[in-house]
Write a protein that holds these residues in place. Sequence first.
Motif, PDB file in Angstrom:
ATOM      1  N   UNK A   1      -7.114 -27.139  -0.639  1.00  0.00           N
ATOM      2  CA  UNK A   1      -6.764 -26.092  -1.616  1.00  0.00           C
ATOM      3  C   UNK A   1      -7.303 -24.724  -1.215  1.00  0.00           C
ATOM      4  N   UNK A   2      -8.574 -24.683  -0.831  1.00  0.00           N
ATOM      5  CA  UNK A   2      -9.199 -23.395  -0.524  1.00  0.00           C
ATOM      6  C   UNK A   2      -8.513 -22.738   0.674  1.00  0.00           C
ATOM      7  N   UNK A   3      -8.251 -23.540   1.695  1.00  0.00           N
ATOM      8  CA  UNK A   3      -7.614 -22.980   2.891  1.00  0.00           C
ATOM      9  C   UNK A   3      -6.186 -22.517   2.594  1.00  0.00           C
ATOM     10  N   UNK A   4      -5.483 -23.251   1.747  1.00  0.00           N
ATOM     11  CA  UNK A   4      -4.135 -22.795   1.397  1.00  0.00           C
ATOM     12  C   UNK A   4      -4.189 -21.497   0.581  1.00  0.00           C
ATOM     13  N   UNK A   5      -5.250 -21.331  -0.190  1.00  0.00           N
ATOM     14  CA  UNK A   5      -5.381 -20.079  -0.933  1.00  0.00           C
ATOM     15  C   UNK A   5      -5.678 -18.925   0.035  1.00  0.00           C
ATOM     16  N   UNK A   6      -6.548 -19.194   1.007  1.00  0.00           N
ATOM     17  CA  UNK A   6      -6.821 -18.156   2.019  1.00  0.00           C
ATOM     18  C   UNK A   6      -5.549 -17.820   2.790  1.00  0.00           C
ATOM     19  N   UNK A   7      -4.762 -18.841   3.119  1.00  0.00           N
ATOM     20  CA  UNK A   7      -3.492 -18.591   3.808  1.00  0.00           C
ATOM     21  C   UNK A   7      -2.530 -17.786   2.911  1.00  0.00           C
ATOM     22  N   UNK A   8      -2.555 -18.076   1.612  1.00  0.00           N
ATOM     23  CA  UNK A   8      -1.676 -17.334   0.694  1.00  0.00           C
ATOM     24  C   UNK A   8      -2.030 -15.850   0.725  1.00  0.00           C
TER      25      UNK A   8
ATOM     26  N   UNK B   1     -19.415 -21.948  -5.249  1.00  0.00           N
ATOM     27  CA  UNK B   1     -18.805 -23.283  -5.330  1.00  0.00           C
ATOM     28  C   UNK B   1     -17.300 -23.174  -5.233  1.00  0.00           C
ATOM     29  N   UNK B   2     -16.714 -24.034  -4.441  1.00  0.00           N
ATOM     30  CA  UNK B   2     -15.254 -24.088  -4.325  1.00  0.00           C
ATOM     31  C   UNK B   2     -14.685 -25.118  -5.294  1.00  0.00           C
ATOM     32  N   UNK B   3     -13.448 -25.043  -5.697  1.00  0.00           N
ATOM     33  CA  UNK B   3     -12.431 -24.190  -5.069  1.00  0.00           C
ATOM     34  C   UNK B   3     -12.333 -22.786  -5.652  1.00  0.00           C
ATOM     35  N   UNK B   4     -13.336 -22.366  -6.461  1.00  0.00           N
ATOM     36  CA  UNK B   4     -13.137 -21.106  -7.195  1.00  0.00           C
ATOM     37  C   UNK B   4     -13.593 -19.862  -6.443  1.00  0.00           C
ATOM     38  N   UNK B   5     -14.416 -20.016  -5.393  1.00  0.00           N
ATOM     39  CA  UNK B   5     -14.949 -18.828  -4.716  1.00  0.00           C
ATOM     40  C   UNK B   5     -13.886 -18.250  -3.771  1.00  0.00           C
ATOM     41  N   UNK B   6     -13.772 -18.795  -2.588  1.00  0.00           N
ATOM     42  CA  UNK B   6     -12.694 -18.341  -1.689  1.00  0.00           C
ATOM     43  C   UNK B   6     -11.335 -18.697  -2.297  1.00  0.00           C
TER      44      UNK B   6
ATOM     45  N   UNK C   1     -11.125 -14.961   8.289  1.00  0.00           N
ATOM     46  CA  UNK C   1     -10.445 -15.847   7.329  1.00  0.00           C
ATOM     47  C   UNK C   1      -9.406 -16.704   8.045  1.00  0.00           C
ATOM     48  N   UNK C   2      -8.634 -16.069   8.917  1.00  0.00           N
ATOM     49  CA  UNK C   2      -7.599 -16.813   9.657  1.00  0.00           C
ATOM     50  C   UNK C   2      -8.241 -17.880  10.540  1.00  0.00           C
ATOM     51  N   UNK C   3      -9.296 -17.500  11.257  1.00  0.00           N
ATOM     52  CA  UNK C   3      -9.922 -18.462  12.181  1.00  0.00           C
ATOM     53  C   UNK C   3     -10.496 -19.647  11.407  1.00  0.00           C
ATOM     54  N   UNK C   4     -11.280 -19.338  10.369  1.00  0.00           N
ATOM     55  CA  UNK C   4     -11.952 -20.421   9.641  1.00  0.00           C
ATOM     56  C   UNK C   4     -10.958 -21.403   9.021  1.00  0.00           C
ATOM     57  N   UNK C   5      -9.922 -20.848   8.376  1.00  0.00           N
ATOM     58  CA  UNK C   5      -9.027 -21.747   7.637  1.00  0.00           C
ATOM     59  C   UNK C   5      -7.978 -22.382   8.537  1.00  0.00           C
ATOM     60  N   UNK C   6      -7.722 -21.776   9.684  1.00  0.00           N
ATOM     61  CA  UNK C   6      -6.851 -22.447  10.646  1.00  0.00           C
ATOM     62  C   UNK C   6      -7.590 -23.658  11.218  1.00  0.00           C
ATOM     63  N   UNK C   7      -8.887 -23.476  11.445  1.00  0.00           N
ATOM     64  CA  UNK C   7      -9.686 -24.621  11.923  1.00  0.00           C
ATOM     65  C   UNK C   7      -9.571 -25.788  10.921  1.00  0.00           C
ATOM     66  N   UNK C   8      -9.785 -25.486   9.640  1.00  0.00           N
ATOM     67  CA  UNK C   8      -9.708 -26.539   8.615  1.00  0.00           C
ATOM     68  C   UNK C   8      -8.327 -27.172   8.564  1.00  0.00           C
ATOM     69  N   UNK C   9      -7.307 -26.324   8.517  1.00  0.00           N
ATOM     70  CA  UNK C   9      -5.952 -26.875   8.335  1.00  0.00           C
ATOM     71  C   UNK C   9      -5.467 -27.585   9.593  1.00  0.00           C
ATOM     72  N   UNK C  10      -5.897 -27.099  10.767  1.00  0.00           N
ATOM     73  CA  UNK C  10      -5.507 -27.785  12.011  1.00  0.00           C
ATOM     74  C   UNK C  10      -6.106 -29.190  12.023  1.00  0.00           C
ATOM     75  N   UNK C  11      -7.345 -29.301  11.566  1.00  0.00           N
ATOM     76  CA  UNK C  11      -7.990 -30.620  11.539  1.00  0.00           C
ATOM     77  C   UNK C  11      -7.354 -31.549  10.513  1.00  0.00           C
ATOM     78  N   UNK C  12      -6.882 -30.975   9.420  1.00  0.00           N
ATOM     79  CA  UNK C  12      -6.190 -31.816   8.439  1.00  0.00           C
ATOM     80  C   UNK C  12      -4.801 -32.198   8.945  1.00  0.00           C
TER      81      UNK C  12
ATOM     82  N   UNK D   1      -8.886 -36.049  13.336  1.00  0.00           N
ATOM     83  CA  UNK D   1      -9.606 -36.811  14.344  1.00  0.00           C
ATOM     84  C   UNK D   1     -10.051 -36.032  15.552  1.00  0.00           C
ATOM     85  N   UNK D   2      -9.538 -34.806  15.725  1.00  0.00           N
ATOM     86  CA  UNK D   2      -9.983 -34.025  16.886  1.00  0.00           C
ATOM     87  C   UNK D   2     -10.435 -32.655  16.433  1.00  0.00           C
ATOM     88  N   UNK D   3     -11.627 -32.576  15.788  1.00  0.00           N
ATOM     89  CA  UNK D   3     -12.082 -31.293  15.254  1.00  0.00           C
ATOM     90  C   UNK D   3     -12.126 -30.213  16.320  1.00  0.00           C
ATOM     91  N   UNK D   4     -11.702 -29.004  15.946  1.00  0.00           N
ATOM     92  CA  UNK D   4     -11.736 -27.871  16.895  1.00  0.00           C
ATOM     93  C   UNK D   4     -13.166 -27.394  17.070  1.00  0.00           C
TER      94      UNK D   4
END
Length: 376
Positions: A302-309, A227-232, A358-369, A373-376
């Motif tokens: 939050x989770x993606x920013x933690x992965x980026x950190x 469960x997030x935000x505590x896992x990744x 990690x970079x690919x997954x969370x860049x996808x999330x953050x790019x969409x945020x 409106x234009x999901x990768x």
Amino acid sequence: MTIAQPAAAFRGGSLDDRVAAALATLPRRSGLDDLHDRDLAPAVAALHREGLLALPVDFEGRDGAPAYGLPPSDVLAALVRIGGHDLSLGRLYEGHVNALQLVCLYGTPDQKRRLRADARAGRLFGVWGADGLPPFSAETGEDGRLRLEGSKRFASGLGLVARALVPYTPPDGEMRLLLLDATDPERMDPSGWRMSGMRASRSGRYDASRLTAGPEDVIGRPGDYKREPYFVGGIWRCAAVQLGAIERIVELTIGALRDGGRLDHPLQMQRVGSMLMEARSARLFVEDAARRVEGGEVDAAAVSHSAYARLRTEAAGLAVMEAAERAIGLGIFCEGHPIEPILRDLRVYLRQANPDGTLIEHTRTLANLFVPGRPA
Ligand SMILES: Cc1cc2nc3c(=O)[nH]c(=O)nc-3n(C[C@H](O)[C@H](O)[C@H](O)COP(=O)(O)OP(=O)(O)OC[C@H]3O[C@@H](n4cnc5c(N)ncnc54)[C@H](O)[C@@H]3O)c2cc1C
């Protein structure tokens, strides 16, 4: 997560004061001592003496049971300080805090009471996720007890960790968490952990074959562990430990250049400037991630920013190590140089699972945020 209220005010100073007091009793690393079975038992005992093993759960939850209640900024400061002293010890304390938090999030009141009693008795906890060969498994027998097989690898703290949280996936269900007694020396195999750094973390293999466990050892419901935000999202703690080493390298490099009368050279200044910026940007990323993940606000990013950190800290660590080597020169590799063991440890500890994915997954999330409106 709701941060619980303290059962009593911290006894005898802040978390950071207590960490400083514990570390003051420990010697600094020297030479190649860690290539020959450096033992962290005295360091864990020092953390226990200062109450640091139980402190994260010295709080009371709404159900009257112990709760995890340390503010993220305090945990961050403690992990940075310990990481700056000894990355292997930082790795162990990070795993301990992670395990205590998970049991408090998902455990029953009785499990939390047992947890606190263990922590108060000086027992160190860990989270052993990675499977060995054969992989760790648990199946329910006719008597309702779990039959365990297989092993965990990269299990940090062999011989030091007394209780390990181990995830397993039942044949017909979602991942679950089990709290395992990790004290049987016959089951420990540190022989595969012949690393150039982080040796003292004793991250070897623990064999769980033919053990059994009861329902009282299963923590939480199916799927809770992921469960997030505590896992990744929890990776910010690992980055905080690494940040401690990064800042220490910067500090020691500046000191060495100043002592050698070389700091004022414009190219050394440029190098030191880049080191300070790398360390500072890693710190800002980690502080931001800790706040987002554990600050109590709902935050889709939050989770993606933690992965980026984590990734920003990895890049900062690599850059700072290279700059320190170029600034100081050959002497930095000499046995006894204070930076030398930190370089070996940090290079190993920066290698966490699947940075590319990690970079690919969370860049996808953050790019969409960033551009909705234009999901990768
Ligand atoms: C000091 C230390 C202590 C540790 N303690 C613990 C512990 O207590 N418990 C625990 O469970 N684990 C622990 N770990 C293990 C950690 O969680 C990771 O499993 C481990 O660090 C993975 O490292 P790796 O470089 O082999 O990762 P990998 O994921 O194998 O990455 C290596 C490279 O391969 C790339 N890659 C990954 N997957 C693919 C793919 N499918 N295709 C192509 N390329 C790919 C990555 O991006 C990277 O470039 C510890 C690790 C360290 C260093």
